[in-house]
Design an enzyme around this catalytic site. Structure first.
Site, PDB file in Angstrom:
ATOM      1  N   GLU A 190       0.643  -1.499   0.154  1.00 15.04           N
ATOM      2  CA  GLU A 190       0.134   0.083  -0.248  1.00 15.04           C
ATOM      3  C   GLU A 190       0.439   0.958   0.137  1.00 15.04           C
ATOM      4  OE1 GLU A 190      -3.651  -0.147  -0.375  1.00 15.04           O
ATOM      5  OE2 GLU A 190      -3.218  -1.447  -0.693  1.00 15.04           O
ATOM      6  N   LYS A 222       2.684   3.401   7.266  1.00 12.49           N
ATOM      7  CA  LYS A 222       2.778   2.835   7.106  1.00 12.49           C
ATOM      8  C   LYS A 222       4.647   3.239   6.532  1.00 12.49           C
ATOM      9  CE  LYS A 222       1.326  -1.430   8.662  1.00 12.49           C
ATOM     10  NZ  LYS A 222       1.860  -2.414   9.421  1.00 12.49           N
TER      11      LYS A 222
HETATM   12  P1  NAP Z   1      -4.531  -8.427  11.623  1.00 15.35           P
HETATM   13  O1  NAP Z   1      -4.654  -9.769  11.335  1.00 15.35           O
HETATM   14  O2  NAP Z   1      -5.638  -7.421  11.521  1.00 15.35           O
HETATM   15  O3  NAP Z   1      -3.239  -8.856  12.524  1.00 15.35           O
HETATM   16  C1  NAP Z   1      -2.135  -7.406  13.572  1.00 15.35           C
HETATM   17  C2  NAP Z   1      -2.331  -7.394  15.114  1.00 15.35           C
HETATM   18  O4  NAP Z   1      -2.580  -6.533  16.223  1.00 15.35           O
HETATM   19  C3  NAP Z   1      -3.849  -7.578  15.795  1.00 15.35           C
HETATM   20  O5  NAP Z   1      -3.419  -9.027  16.709  1.00 15.35           O
HETATM   21  C4  NAP Z   1      -4.153  -6.642  16.404  1.00 15.35           C
HETATM   22  O6  NAP Z   1      -4.958  -6.805  17.084  1.00 15.35           O
HETATM   23  C5  NAP Z   1      -2.825  -5.652  16.339  1.00 15.35           C
HETATM   24  N1  NAP Z   1      -2.903  -4.871  16.815  1.00 15.35           N
HETATM   25  C6  NAP Z   1      -3.985  -3.484  16.430  1.00 15.35           C
HETATM   26  N2  NAP Z   1      -3.669  -2.403  17.066  1.00 15.35           N
HETATM   27  C7  NAP Z   1      -2.872  -2.404  17.925  1.00 15.35           C
HETATM   28  C8  NAP Z   1      -2.760  -1.661  19.422  1.00 15.35           C
HETATM   29  N3  NAP Z   1      -2.515  -0.476  19.460  1.00 15.35           N
HETATM   30  N4  NAP Z   1      -1.479  -2.177  19.575  1.00 15.35           N
HETATM   31  C9  NAP Z   1      -0.686  -3.582  19.519  1.00 15.35           C
HETATM   32  N5  NAP Z   1      -1.873  -4.567  18.992  1.00 15.35           N
HETATM   33  C10 NAP Z   1      -2.435  -3.487  18.097  1.00 15.35           C
HETATM   34  O7  NAP Z   1      -2.961  -8.324  10.234  1.00 15.35           O
HETATM   35  P2  NAP Z   1      -2.162  -9.163  10.594  1.00 15.35           P
HETATM   36  O8  NAP Z   1      -2.981  -9.520   8.559  1.00 15.35           O
HETATM   37  O9  NAP Z   1      -1.789 -10.500  10.440  1.00 15.35           O
HETATM   38  O10 NAP Z   1      -0.555  -8.309   9.135  1.00 15.35           O
HETATM   39  C11 NAP Z   1       0.345  -8.523   9.817  1.00 15.35           C
HETATM   40  C12 NAP Z   1       0.767  -7.133   9.995  1.00 15.35           C
HETATM   41  O11 NAP Z   1       1.358  -6.489   8.496  1.00 15.35           O
HETATM   42  C13 NAP Z   1       0.115  -5.970   9.829  1.00 15.35           C
HETATM   43  O12 NAP Z   1       0.991  -4.058  10.450  1.00 15.35           O
HETATM   44  C14 NAP Z   1      -0.476  -5.033   8.452  1.00 15.35           C
HETATM   45  O13 NAP Z   1      -0.909  -3.867   8.878  1.00 15.35           O
HETATM   46  C15 NAP Z   1       1.150  -5.700   7.400  1.00 15.35           C
HETATM   47  N6  NAP Z   1       0.761  -6.402   6.356  1.00 15.35           N
HETATM   48  C16 NAP Z   1       0.005  -7.597   6.363  1.00 15.35           C
HETATM   49  C17 NAP Z   1      -0.084  -7.567   4.807  1.00 15.35           C
HETATM   50  C18 NAP Z   1      -1.900  -8.660   4.160  1.00 15.35           C
HETATM   51  O14 NAP Z   1      -2.012  -8.902   3.575  1.00 15.35           O
HETATM   52  N7  NAP Z   1      -1.880  -8.904   5.247  1.00 15.35           N
HETATM   53  C19 NAP Z   1       0.150  -7.299   3.927  1.00 15.35           C
HETATM   54  C20 NAP Z   1       1.137  -6.100   4.299  1.00 15.35           C
HETATM   55  C21 NAP Z   1       1.574  -5.805   5.035  1.00 15.35           C
HETATM   56  P3  NAP Z   1      -6.753  -6.885  17.190  1.00 15.35           P
HETATM   57  O15 NAP Z   1      -6.834  -8.078  17.081  1.00 15.35           O
HETATM   58  O16 NAP Z   1      -6.955  -6.371  19.043  1.00 15.35           O
HETATM   59  O17 NAP Z   1      -6.604  -5.817  16.460  1.00 15.35           O
HETATM   60  O1  F7E Z   2      -9.209  -5.104   0.216  1.00 15.82           O
HETATM   61  C1  F7E Z   2     -11.893  -5.110  -2.965  1.00 15.82           C
HETATM   62  C2  F7E Z   2     -10.801  -3.676  -2.016  1.00 15.82           C
HETATM   63  O2  F7E Z   2      -9.409  -4.717   2.472  1.00 15.82           O
HETATM   64  C3  F7E Z   2      -8.841  -5.635  -1.386  1.00 15.82           C
HETATM   65  C4  F7E Z   2      -4.520  -5.388   4.003  1.00 15.82           C
HETATM   66  O3  F7E Z   2      -4.211  -6.192   4.710  1.00 15.82           O
HETATM   67  O4  F7E Z   2      -3.800  -5.889   1.967  1.00 15.82           O
HETATM   68  C5  F7E Z   2      -4.342  -5.748   2.959  1.00 15.82           C
HETATM   69  O5  F7E Z   2      -5.271  -4.474   2.185  1.00 15.82           O
HETATM   70  C6  F7E Z   2      -9.592  -5.295  -2.170  1.00 15.82           C
HETATM   71  C7  F7E Z   2      -9.543  -4.002  -1.959  1.00 15.82           C
HETATM   72  O6  F7E Z   2      -7.403  -6.187   1.401  1.00 15.82           O
HETATM   73  C8  F7E Z   2     -14.860  -5.730  -0.385  1.00 15.82           C
HETATM   74  O7  F7E Z   2     -11.583  -2.410  -3.040  1.00 15.82           O
HETATM   75  C9  F7E Z   2     -14.020  -5.145  -2.911  1.00 15.82           C
HETATM   76  O8  F7E Z   2      -9.311  -3.553  -3.524  1.00 15.82           O
HETATM   77  O9  F7E Z   2      -8.982  -6.582   1.814  1.00 15.82           O
HETATM   78  P1  F7E Z   2      -8.853  -6.168   1.466  1.00 15.82           P
HETATM   79  P2  F7E Z   2      -6.662  -4.708   1.343  1.00 15.82           P
HETATM   80  O10 F7E Z   2      -7.114  -3.110   1.508  1.00 15.82           O
HETATM   81  O11 F7E Z   2      -5.803  -4.819  -0.565  1.00 15.82           O
HETATM   82  C10 F7E Z   2      -2.423  -4.746   2.009  1.00 15.82           C
HETATM   83  C11 F7E Z   2      -1.349  -5.455   0.956  1.00 15.82           C
HETATM   84  C12 F7E Z   2      -2.456  -3.865   3.689  1.00 15.82           C
HETATM   85  O12 F7E Z   2      -1.004  -3.858   3.763  1.00 15.82           O
HETATM   86  C13 F7E Z   2      -3.068  -4.030   4.745  1.00 15.82           C
HETATM   87  O13 F7E Z   2      -3.211  -4.100   6.042  1.00 15.82           O
HETATM   88  O14 F7E Z   2     -10.704  -5.767  -2.391  1.00 15.82           O
HETATM   89  N1  F7E Z   2     -12.913  -5.009  -1.912  1.00 15.82           N
HETATM   90  N2  F7E Z   2     -15.376  -5.235  -2.311  1.00 15.82           N
HETATM   91  C14 F7E Z   2     -13.492  -4.939  -0.864  1.00 15.82           C
HETATM   92  N3  F7E Z   2     -12.526  -5.113   0.400  1.00 15.82           N
HETATM   93  C15 F7E Z   2     -13.401  -5.197   1.254  1.00 15.82           C
HETATM   94  N4  F7E Z   2     -12.990  -5.150   2.247  1.00 15.82           N
HETATM   95  N5  F7E Z   2     -14.477  -6.075   1.586  1.00 15.82           N
HETATM   96  C16 F7E Z   2     -15.789  -6.148   0.525  1.00 15.82           C
HETATM   97  O15 F7E Z   2     -16.653  -6.315   0.663  1.00 15.82           O
END
Ligand code: NAP
Ligand code: F7E
Length: 343
Positions: free
Chosen positions: A134, A160
């Site tokens: 992002e 970020k």
């Molecule tokens: P996630 O499932 O949303 O996990 C995030 C964790 O952070 C949750 O346990 C959440 O707790 C905790 N958290 C939120 N706010 C906090 C705060 N103020 N203090 C302490 N803990 C807090 O995300 P994930 O998919 O595991 O992703 C892990 C990391 O990678 C995140 O930083 C995300 O932004 C980044 N990231 C994710 C993706 C992806 O596609 N998954 C891609 C690129 C980067 P709660 O459950 O209470 O909210």
């Molecule tokens: O959306 C479209 C939406 O919310 C993916 C986070 O892990 O990846 C994640 O962010 C796509 C977008 O993920 C719905 O518009 C359609 O184009 O699953 P998402 P995200 O926004 O890409 C990045 C790499 C991170 O770092 C973030 O932490 O799907 N979309 N319809 C929808 N998205 C949602 N959530 N809900 C819908 O109903």
């Protein structure tokens, strides 16, 4: 020397997969989890039980990224050799609703943790930052690499990007072994239910079992480079086990639309789907019952994305020897089957 990891956001999707990987590799694991009114450690319950049975160290603490003294105390008490910073307000759309909170947790929270690590972690401690595709936002080209200029388009992406740069600065200024993993979307059966992939598989499982009528979605033609979270945590660990700290794009290099995700999930669930109409009026009908099971809602629309976010992970392949094991079809099948079993 024994290895001790501290994971922030340990109870989230990535925290749970990384915990399992590190425990399997003999680490002591310490995790920070924020307090919530309902118990939300279900993703790490099994790992905790396994660690207890094997006599491994696995400690959880309450803490919040807004609370510096808590982060200092944790680092002083567990003296980590590796820190993984996952805690974040991780929902892009919600970051527009909570921009200040998102910035405090995702940007300032990272700075607080870096300062605590710099002063009190074990000598030579290594730091992983959960950076994101992002940060590229309106990228000038696709696919993106580590050298693509950043142009974030959400409070999430901007916060970020601050974290990315402050991590690089701590590496360049203080010599901290600190890496940014620039990760594209990675999913799993443990993904939160308000991200689109899990929303689709969870809702279709409920529809199949007669517990829900329709699945409401936003832009069906948006594309993402989706991989499997279990593969991506392996890349993070590899990064921290290199002699030199660096930044890496982690991605599959392939994109699919939300519509393709729905179609593959329906196929796995044994649901026939036929699309009718277009734009916000588009609907998906169950070909057997004729019922509308997918509707498009403006509520979930995001502004059109100019550039497709698709990652080129050549550097990670060559330097880390990393490649994803699970492809798009395998990922959708895994998620859909898990939700059919558990709903
Ligand atoms: P996630 O499932 O949303 O996990 C995030 C964790 O952070 C949750 O346990 C959440 O707790 C905790 N958290 C939120 N706010 C906090 C705060 N103020 N203090 C302490 N803990 C807090 O995300 P994930 O998919 O595991 O992703 C892990 C990391 O990678 C995140 O930083 C995300 O932004 C980044 N990231 C994710 C993706 C992806 O596609 N998954 C891609 C690129 C980067 P709660 O459950 O209470 O909210
Ligand atoms: O959306 C479209 C939406 O919310 C993916 C986070 O892990 O990846 C994640 O962010 C796509 C977008 O993920 C719905 O518009 C359609 O184009 O699953 P998402 P995200 O926004 O890409 C990045 C790499 C991170 O770092 C973030 O932490 O799907 N979309 N319809 C929808 N998205 C949602 N959530 N809900 C819908 O109903």
């Amino acid at each position: 020397m024994s290895k001790t990891a501290l994971i922030t956001g340990i109870a989230g999707q990535d925290g749970s997969y990384l915990t399992e990987l590190l425990l399997e590799n003999g680490y002591d694991v310490h995790g920070i989890d924020r307090r919530s009114s309902l118990f939300n450690r279900r993703r790490i319950e099994e790992a905790r039980e396994n660690a207890r049975r094997r006599g491994q160290v696995f400690e959880l603490y309450y803490g919040d990224m807004s609370d510096s003294s808590n982060l200092y105390r944790r680092i002083i008490s567990c003296k980590p050799t590796e820190i993984y910073n996952f805690a974040s307000q991780s929902h892009v759309a919600i970051s527009f609703e909570e921009p200040e909170h998102t910035t405090d947790v995702n940007a300032n929270g990272t700075l607080r943790l870096l300062e605590a690590a710099r002063h009190f972690a074990a000598d030579g401690c290594r730091f992983y930052q959960a950076s994101t595709s992002e940060m590229f936002g309106d990228a000038p080209h696709s696919p993106q690499t580590e050298n693509t200029p950043f142009h974030p388009r959400s409070p999430y992406g901007v916060a970020k990007l601050y974290a990315y740069w402050i991590v690089r600065n701590y590496r360049e200024h203080y010599g901290l072994h600190a890496c940014n993993g620039i990760l594209y979307n990675h999913e799993s059966p443990r993904r939160g239910e308000n991200f689109v992939t899990r929303k689709i598989t969870y809702s279709l499982a409920r529809i199949k079992k007669g517990l829900q009528d329709t699945l409401m979605l936003g832009n069906l033609d948006n594309r993402r480079d989706w991989g499997f979270a279990g593969d991506y945590v392996r890349a993070m660990w590899l990064m921290l086990n290199q002699d030199a700290a660096d930044d890496y794009v982690i991605a599959t290099g392939q994109t699919h639309t939300v519509r393709e995700f729905v179609e593959k999930a329906c196929e796995t669930a044994g649901i026939g789907i036929a699309w009718e109409g277009e734009g916000a009026g588009e609907k998906g009908r169950d070909t057997r019952t004729g019922k509308t099971i997918v509707e498009v809602s403006k509520k979930f629309f995001r502004p059109a994305e100019k550039t497709v976010l698709c990652g080129d992970a050549k550097k990670a392949r060559e330097k880390l020897g990393w490649k994803p094991e699970i492809d798009f079809d395998g990922l959708v099948e895994l998620m859909m089957k898990c939700d059919l079993d558990s709903v």
